[in-house]
Design a protein around this motif. Structure first.
Motif, PDB file in Angstrom:
ATOM      1  N   UNK A  15       4.803  -6.595  -3.994  1.00  0.00           N
ATOM      2  CA  UNK A  15       3.909  -5.644  -3.313  1.00  0.00           C
ATOM      3  C   UNK A  15       3.650  -6.090  -1.875  1.00  0.00           C
ATOM      4  N   UNK A  16       3.373  -7.369  -1.693  1.00  0.00           N
ATOM      5  CA  UNK A  16       3.089  -7.897  -0.355  1.00  0.00           C
ATOM      6  C   UNK A  16       4.306  -7.731   0.568  1.00  0.00           C
ATOM      7  N   UNK A  17       5.489  -8.064   0.054  1.00  0.00           N
ATOM      8  CA  UNK A  17       6.707  -7.935   0.870  1.00  0.00           C
ATOM      9  C   UNK A  17       7.016  -6.474   1.177  1.00  0.00           C
ATOM     10  N   UNK A  18       6.817  -5.594   0.211  1.00  0.00           N
ATOM     11  CA  UNK A  18       7.037  -4.161   0.442  1.00  0.00           C
ATOM     12  C   UNK A  18       6.048  -3.624   1.469  1.00  0.00           C
ATOM     13  N   UNK A  19       4.810  -4.094   1.396  1.00  0.00           N
ATOM     14  CA  UNK A  19       3.791  -3.660   2.362  1.00  0.00           C
ATOM     15  C   UNK A  19       4.167  -4.104   3.771  1.00  0.00           C
ATOM     16  N   UNK A  20       4.765  -5.290   3.895  1.00  0.00           N
ATOM     17  CA  UNK A  20       5.205  -5.765   5.219  1.00  0.00           C
ATOM     18  C   UNK A  20       6.289  -4.854   5.780  1.00  0.00           C
ATOM     19  N   UNK A  21       7.226  -4.438   4.931  1.00  0.00           N
ATOM     20  CA  UNK A  21       8.286  -3.524   5.384  1.00  0.00           C
ATOM     21  C   UNK A  21       7.680  -2.190   5.795  1.00  0.00           C
ATOM     22  N   UNK A  22       6.802  -1.652   4.963  1.00  0.00           N
ATOM     23  CA  UNK A  22       6.154  -0.377   5.282  1.00  0.00           C
ATOM     24  C   UNK A  22       5.370  -0.490   6.587  1.00  0.00           C
ATOM     25  N   UNK A  23       4.647  -1.584   6.754  1.00  0.00           N
ATOM     26  CA  UNK A  23       3.854  -1.800   7.962  1.00  0.00           C
ATOM     27  C   UNK A  23       4.741  -1.856   9.203  1.00  0.00           C
ATOM     28  N   UNK A  24       5.914  -2.443   9.073  1.00  0.00           N
ATOM     29  CA  UNK A  24       6.865  -2.507  10.190  1.00  0.00           C
ATOM     30  C   UNK A  24       7.159  -1.101  10.712  1.00  0.00           C
ATOM     31  N   UNK A  25       7.211  -0.139   9.801  1.00  0.00           N
ATOM     32  CA  UNK A  25       7.486   1.251  10.179  1.00  0.00           C
ATOM     33  C   UNK A  25       6.203   2.058  10.425  1.00  0.00           C
ATOM     34  N   UNK A  26       5.068   1.368  10.444  1.00  0.00           N
ATOM     35  CA  UNK A  26       3.804   2.041  10.719  1.00  0.00           C
ATOM     36  C   UNK A  26       3.267   2.836   9.538  1.00  0.00           C
ATOM     37  N   UNK A  27       3.653   2.456   8.330  1.00  0.00           N
ATOM     38  CA  UNK A  27       3.238   3.175   7.133  1.00  0.00           C
ATOM     39  C   UNK A  27       2.503   2.246   6.183  1.00  0.00           C
ATOM     40  N   UNK A  28       1.791   2.843   5.233  1.00  0.00           N
ATOM     41  CA  UNK A  28       1.209   2.062   4.147  1.00  0.00           C
ATOM     42  C   UNK A  28       1.985   2.391   2.871  1.00  0.00           C
ATOM     43  N   UNK A  29       1.744   1.627   1.807  1.00  0.00           N
ATOM     44  CA  UNK A  29       2.506   1.835   0.577  1.00  0.00           C
ATOM     45  C   UNK A  29       2.265   3.204  -0.045  1.00  0.00           C
ATOM     46  N   UNK A  30       1.069   3.732   0.079  1.00  0.00           N
ATOM     47  CA  UNK A  30       0.802   5.066  -0.467  1.00  0.00           C
ATOM     48  C   UNK A  30       1.649   6.121   0.240  1.00  0.00           C
ATOM     49  N   UNK A  31       1.760   6.021   1.554  1.00  0.00           N
ATOM     50  CA  UNK A  31       2.575   6.977   2.317  1.00  0.00           C
ATOM     51  C   UNK A  31       4.045   6.868   1.944  1.00  0.00           C
ATOM     52  N   UNK A  32       4.517   5.637   1.763  1.00  0.00           N
ATOM     53  CA  UNK A  32       5.919   5.431   1.383  1.00  0.00           C
ATOM     54  C   UNK A  32       6.175   6.016  -0.003  1.00  0.00           C
ATOM     55  N   UNK A  33       5.243   5.803  -0.918  1.00  0.00           N
ATOM     56  CA  UNK A  33       5.396   6.331  -2.272  1.00  0.00           C
ATOM     57  C   UNK A  33       5.415   7.858  -2.262  1.00  0.00           C
ATOM     58  N   UNK A  34       4.497   8.477  -1.502  1.00  0.00           N
ATOM     59  CA  UNK A  34       4.499   9.943  -1.392  1.00  0.00           C
ATOM     60  C   UNK A  34       5.805  10.441  -0.788  1.00  0.00           C
TER      61      UNK A  34
END
Length: 90
Positions: A15-34
């Motif tokens: 989860x932490x590593x995925x959040x870092x990737x999402x954050x790199x693109x200016x997103x949060x995990x909820x936005x990526x999941x949607x």
């Protein structure tokens, strides 16, 4: 539109590593999941690939060249990583 909540159990490090990737693109995990679900609905496919990426012809040639050089036992141009980096940035 009615909203729903989804709970997913996932390893904390993943989860932490995925959040870092999402954050790199200016997103949060909820936005990526949607976005993942929207892509699934729009394409009627699951937007994942489980196959490893195949190298292109140039990469295959470079790999073969490197393998041949390593098998030859010859010394390379650089004695350590520092000298390689110095040559690359100069």
């Amino acid at each position: 539109m009615t909203m729903s909540t989804l709970t997913i159990r996932v390893d904390e490090q993943l989860k932490r590593e995925a959040a870092e990737v999402a954050d790199y693109y200016g997103l949060d995990l909820s936005s990526v999941t949607r976005a993942f679900y929207k892509q699934m609905v729009n394409t009627h496919r699951i937007p994942l690939t489980f196959a490893p990426e195949d190298p292109n012809d140039d990469s295959r040639a470079a790999i073969a060249e490197g393998d041949k050089f390593l098998a030859s036992g010859k010394a390379g141009r650089f004695t350590d990583a520092r000298s390689l980096i110095r040559a690359a940035v100069s």
